[in-house]
Write an enzyme that holds these catalytic residues in place. Structure first.
Site, PDB file in Angstrom:
ATOM      1  N   LYS A   1       0.854  -1.183   0.000  1.00 32.83           N
ATOM      2  CA  LYS A   1       0.000   0.000   0.000  1.00 32.83           C
ATOM      3  C   LYS A   1       0.889   1.231   0.000  1.00 32.83           C
ATOM      4  CE  LYS A   1      -3.533   2.391   2.630  1.00 32.83           C
ATOM      5  NZ  LYS A   1      -4.579   2.304   3.648  1.00 32.83           N
TER       6      LYS A   1
ATOM      7  N   LYS B   1      -2.138  -1.638  -3.937  1.00 33.97           N
ATOM      8  CA  LYS B   1      -2.992  -0.463  -3.867  1.00 33.97           C
ATOM      9  C   LYS B   1      -2.160   0.810  -3.924  1.00 33.97           C
ATOM     10  CE  LYS B   1      -5.947   1.850  -0.609  1.00 33.97           C
ATOM     11  NZ  LYS B   1      -6.345   1.991   0.750  1.00 33.97           N
TER      12      LYS B   1
END
Ligand code: PBG
Length: 334
Positions: free
Chosen positions: A204, A257
């Protein structure tokens, strides 16, 4: 007399693009409703539309049931739930995150009762929507906005356990603390939740593309940013390190992500692990398409289909996308 064929025209890739039937016959990738996960904001504060994300709303735990039913009707059988609570219950350590009367726990119980095992229920596990400072972990003593990794882990575990008890199939830690997958696995097992899986937001990045989400979830950091725990967009070898650590610690599936600007990372992680991979088509990516389509700058169904297909081509098994239900219901997929 046969004209001589120049050597550079011996091979003609266009033959396989001649008709839509031929193109379908040789297509390497597809995206179907079963590949999608629909994210939802569940709130005990005020339900209603989110201006930065046209078409997305916050719903009450009861109100979310209709949305989940709509997802199921469209063939989207997995949902990711985010909780949004009123400011006056937020505190330094995000105590409300583990509240069994919180929005996510309530929605889980209602959804499980209503839909049984037809739906895969996934919950976001992170403190940022529940802390008064908006960071994903607890501040270390002294410098308020240095985030204390190890002190945050038990709080995440309490939150994950509350979700497991309320009926989650998978918990999805998005905080980016080190060691949280191993810690959650251990605490879930100790609580009798061996069968609740962990979908790790393993990779992330600290991204500007989360902007609309933070408005939706009321989770912007009050001071500083998330760069001391989320990843640096300049790095991709580090993504493999994060992926392998989470595999070792017992993750059941891994996420990359954001998605669109990070498809090189997705492909690299795909080659490095055997776990299911999930792409998160984040709020800013959604907003870009929605706003551009509203301005008449692009064809929304085609843009959505292309973006989702490209995530699949890069190696995503599943895609979390705010477009999910609309795209599935309106036949934008392929
Ligand atoms: C919570 C969390 C965020 C997102 C998912 N979980 C925000 C953040 O880390 O700032 C972003 C999702 C999106 O932009 O759609 N930590």
């Amino acid at each position: 007399m046969i004209a001589e064929r120049p050597p550079y025209l011996a091979d003609r890739p266009r033959r396989l693009r001649a008709t839509s039937a031929i193109r379908d016959a040789v297509a390497e990738t597809d995206v179907l409703p079963r590949h999608l996960v629909a994210p939802f904001f569940v709130t005990t504060a005020s339900p209603g539309p989110i201006p930065g994300m046209p078409g997305v709303e916050r719903y009450s735990p009861e109100g979310i049931l209709r949305q989940l039913d709509g997802a199921l009707q469209a063939g989207v059988r997995a949902a990711l739930l985010f909780g949004v609570v009123p400011d006056d219950v937020k505190d330094l350590t995000g105590t409300a995150a583990a509240d069994e009367q919180g929005p996510v726990a309530r929605a889980l119980r209602l959804a499980r009762r209503e839909f049984g095992d037809d739906l895969v229920l996934i919950t976001d596990v992170c403190l940022c929507g529940y802390t008064d400072h908006g960071h994903c972990g607890v501040p270390a003593g002294g410098e308020r906005f240095a985030i204390d990794n190890d002190a945050t882990l038990p709080l995440l575990a309490r939150m994950a356990t509350a979700h497991a008890e309320a009926g989650a199939d998978l918990v999805a830690p998005s905080d980016m603390m080190d060691g949280r997958v191993g810690h959650l696995r251990q605490r879930l097992d100790a609580g009798g939740h061996q069968n609740v899986g962990i979908l790790s937001y393993a990779i992330k990045y600290a991204s500007a593309f989360y902007g609309p989400f933070r408005e939706a979830a009321g989770s912007s950091p009050g001071h500083g940013d998330r760069s001391s725990y989320q990843m640096d967009p300049r790095n991709s070898r580090e993504a493999l390190r994060e992926a392998l650590l989470d595999v070792e610690q017992g993750a059941d599936a891994l996420m990359v992500k954001p998605a669109l600007a990070y498809l090189d990372v997705m492909a690299a992680v795909r080659a490095a692990t055997h776990l299911p991979l999930v792409a998160y088509n984040v709020s800013g990516e959604y907003a870009m398409v929605k706003h551009a389509a509203a301005a008449g700058a692009l064809d929304e169904p085609r843009a959505v289909r292309e973006a989702l297909l490209c995530m699949r081509r890069a190696g995503a098994d599943l895609i979390i996308s705010y477009h999910a239900v609309e795209a599935a219901a309106r036949g934008w997929l392929a």
